[in-house]
Design a protein around this motif. Structure first.
Motif, PDB file in Angstrom:
ATOM      1  N   LEU A 104       0.822  -1.213   0.000  1.00  0.00           N
ATOM      2  CA  LEU A 104       0.000   0.000   0.000  1.00  0.00           C
ATOM      3  C   LEU A 104       0.854   1.259   0.000  1.00  0.00           C
ATOM      4  O   LEU A 104       0.516   2.255  -0.648  1.00  0.00           O
ATOM      5  CB  LEU A 104      -0.931  -0.010   1.220  1.00  0.00           C
ATOM      6  CG  LEU A 104      -2.103  -0.987   1.142  1.00  0.00           C
ATOM      7  CD1 LEU A 104      -2.721  -1.187   2.518  1.00  0.00           C
ATOM      8  CD2 LEU A 104      -3.148  -0.479   0.151  1.00  0.00           C
ATOM      9  N   LEU A 105       1.967   1.220   0.730  1.00  0.00           N
ATOM     10  CA  LEU A 105       2.851   2.391   0.752  1.00  0.00           C
ATOM     11  C   LEU A 105       3.431   2.647  -0.633  1.00  0.00           C
ATOM     12  O   LEU A 105       3.527   3.798  -1.083  1.00  0.00           O
ATOM     13  CB  LEU A 105       3.972   2.168   1.770  1.00  0.00           C
ATOM     14  CG  LEU A 105       4.873   3.374   2.054  1.00  0.00           C
ATOM     15  CD1 LEU A 105       4.056   4.535   2.612  1.00  0.00           C
ATOM     16  CD2 LEU A 105       5.984   2.990   3.030  1.00  0.00           C
ATOM     17  N   GLY A 106       3.813   1.563  -1.326  1.00  0.00           N
ATOM     18  CA  GLY A 106       4.285   1.729  -2.694  1.00  0.00           C
ATOM     19  C   GLY A 106       3.210   2.280  -3.599  1.00  0.00           C
ATOM     20  O   GLY A 106       3.457   3.164  -4.432  1.00  0.00           O
ATOM     21  N   ALA A 107       1.972   1.771  -3.440  1.00  0.00           N
ATOM     22  CA  ALA A 107       0.856   2.253  -4.248  1.00  0.00           C
ATOM     23  C   ALA A 107       0.531   3.713  -3.965  1.00  0.00           C
ATOM     24  O   ALA A 107       0.012   4.421  -4.826  1.00  0.00           O
ATOM     25  CB  ALA A 107      -0.374   1.384  -4.000  1.00  0.00           C
ATOM     26  N   ALA A 108       0.834   4.162  -2.747  1.00  0.00           N
ATOM     27  CA  ALA A 108       0.532   5.549  -2.374  1.00  0.00           C
ATOM     28  C   ALA A 108       1.577   6.526  -2.896  1.00  0.00           C
ATOM     29  O   ALA A 108       1.245   7.665  -3.253  1.00  0.00           O
ATOM     30  CB  ALA A 108       0.445   5.663  -0.848  1.00  0.00           C
ATOM     31  N   THR A 109       2.826   6.095  -2.921  1.00  0.00           N
ATOM     32  CA  THR A 109       3.908   7.039  -3.208  1.00  0.00           C
ATOM     33  C   THR A 109       4.413   7.022  -4.648  1.00  0.00           C
ATOM     34  O   THR A 109       4.632   8.076  -5.246  1.00  0.00           O
ATOM     35  CB  THR A 109       5.096   6.777  -2.259  1.00  0.00           C
ATOM     36  OG1 THR A 109       5.517   5.407  -2.396  1.00  0.00           O
ATOM     37  CG2 THR A 109       4.704   7.037  -0.821  1.00  0.00           C
TER      38      THR A 109
END
Length: 378
Positions: free
Chosen positions: A326-331
């Motif tokens: 999710l962090l990768g998808a957010a940033t």
């Protein structure tokens, strides 16, 4: 620690609840379009809003995993659903970014239940694939339902639907196992080893690059001359490929070494993107390549759970896999957009494919480090 998995029937409630926590990802286009029409945000800040909301889900998931060492899943899940309801009912009552962050934190707490349940399974790839299948089908069903039954719905209406679904999902908490903490907080060396951290980095890079490709795919299709009326059908065929890919991952389970599955499927995903750029999205080949991209993406992503288990047999990093993704998808989509959007969507897709290739190199690095550690121990 024991590798024994909890009874199989207990898996679905946690995964279903986690899918509820991620439902907003399927209706973000509807929400964001109405936010602009209502004057709540300008178009140039939509990327930032999406990044804030998805980052909040990732943070909530991490907090939930930590809290599971001390609190029971029903308490954490109830807190998450409560925040989901509050965040979706405060339309116009609090600043938009704060409201979406509250909802994101709540969604993340619920996602933690699914992430922890997956981390306890013996066949983590099948469990992860099933979770992705439930996400894709529930998001698709919600979007189609709103499009057919309430085509004129505004953002407040969509948020109210999300709140109602969160309330309706609460009884499923009674079916979730009362003990989901995969790692004791008092266990020595409870932080993942270097190979585990590298695995989490690979998760973030790969999923972030794939989500960025997906986010800009519609823009790229229009830039190639595909009529706006035909873009949605092409995106739908890619979504169908994603659903099929998640089912393939469930069927494959752990039959193939996870690092090899990620490498092979990831390389195929990159190839499909580059072939789309070379031959274009028109004709039967274009349809096949779009479906192939979705298929390869969703065959690779569930294997990331198995990759973490492969690199970190103590399972210390496994519960944080969802948060890393999710962090990768957010940033990554936001960063790629800021850096490359001005040069055109075709450059964005090439940049995203390059990041995906870097993720595969990180997978190789993690596998090499784990192999070296195994030889040293031997």
């Amino acid at each position: 620690m024991s590798d024994a998995a909890p009874p199989e029937p207990s898996l679905l409630p946690a995964l279903a609840l986690g899918s509820v926590g991620l439902l907003v990802l399927g209706v973000q286009p509807l929400l964001y379009a109405d936010y602009i029409r209502a004057g709540l945000i300008v178009e140039s800040r939509l990327g930032t809003l999406a990044s804030v909301e998805i980052s909040a889900i990732a943070i909530g998931s991490t907090i939930g995993i930590v809290l599971l060492r001390r609190l029971t899943p029903p308490i954490i899940g109830l807190a998450g659903l409560f925040l989901l309801v509050i965040g979706n009912l405060v339309y116009g009552g609090v600043p938009l970014f704060a409201g979406r962050a509250i909802a994101g934190l709540g969604g993340g707490l619920v996602v933690a239940l699914a992430a922890a349940q997956i981390a306890l399974r013996t066949n983590v790839n099948s469990a992860s694939g099933l979770f992705l299948f439930l996400q894709a089908t529930s998001q698709y069903a919600l979007m189609q339902g709103l499009t057919i039954l309430a085509p004129e719905v505004d953002a407040a209406g969509v948020q109210h639907v999300l709140a109602v679904i969160a309330v309706a999902a609460a009884p499923a908490l009674l079916l979730v196992p009362r003990h989901l903490a995969a790692v004791s907080s008092d266990a020595p060396g409870s932080a993942p080893l270097l190979a585990g951290w590298i695995g989490l980095a690979a998760c973030a890079l790969f999923v972030g690059s794939a989500v960025a490709i997906w986010a800009y795919l519609g823009v790229w299709l229009q830039a190639t001359g595909i009529p706006a009326s035909s873009v949605s059908s092409r995106l739908t065929i890619s979504l169908a490929g994603q659903i099929l890919g998640s089912l393939c991952a469930v069927a494959m389970g752990m039959r193939i070494r996870s690092s090899r599955q990620v490498m092979a499927s990831g390389a195929a995903m990159i190839a499909f993107v580059l072939l789309l750029q070379t031959f274009g999205p028109s004709g039967e080949l274009g349809w096949m390549l779009l479906a192939g991209f979705g298929l390869a993406w969703m065959v690779a992503t569930p294997a990331l759970a198995g990759l973490l288990l492969e690199l970190d047999p103590d399972r210390l990093s496994l519960p944080y896999g969802a948060a890393a993704q999710l962090l990768g998808a957010a940033t990554i989509p936001t960063l790629v957009g800021e850096v490359m959007a001005a040069s055109g969507p075709e450059h964005v897709l090439v940049g995203c494919a390059t990041i995906a290739a870097c993720a595969l190199l990180v997978v190789l690095l993690g596998a090499a480090l784990f192999a070296q550690r195994t030889v040293t121990r031997g």
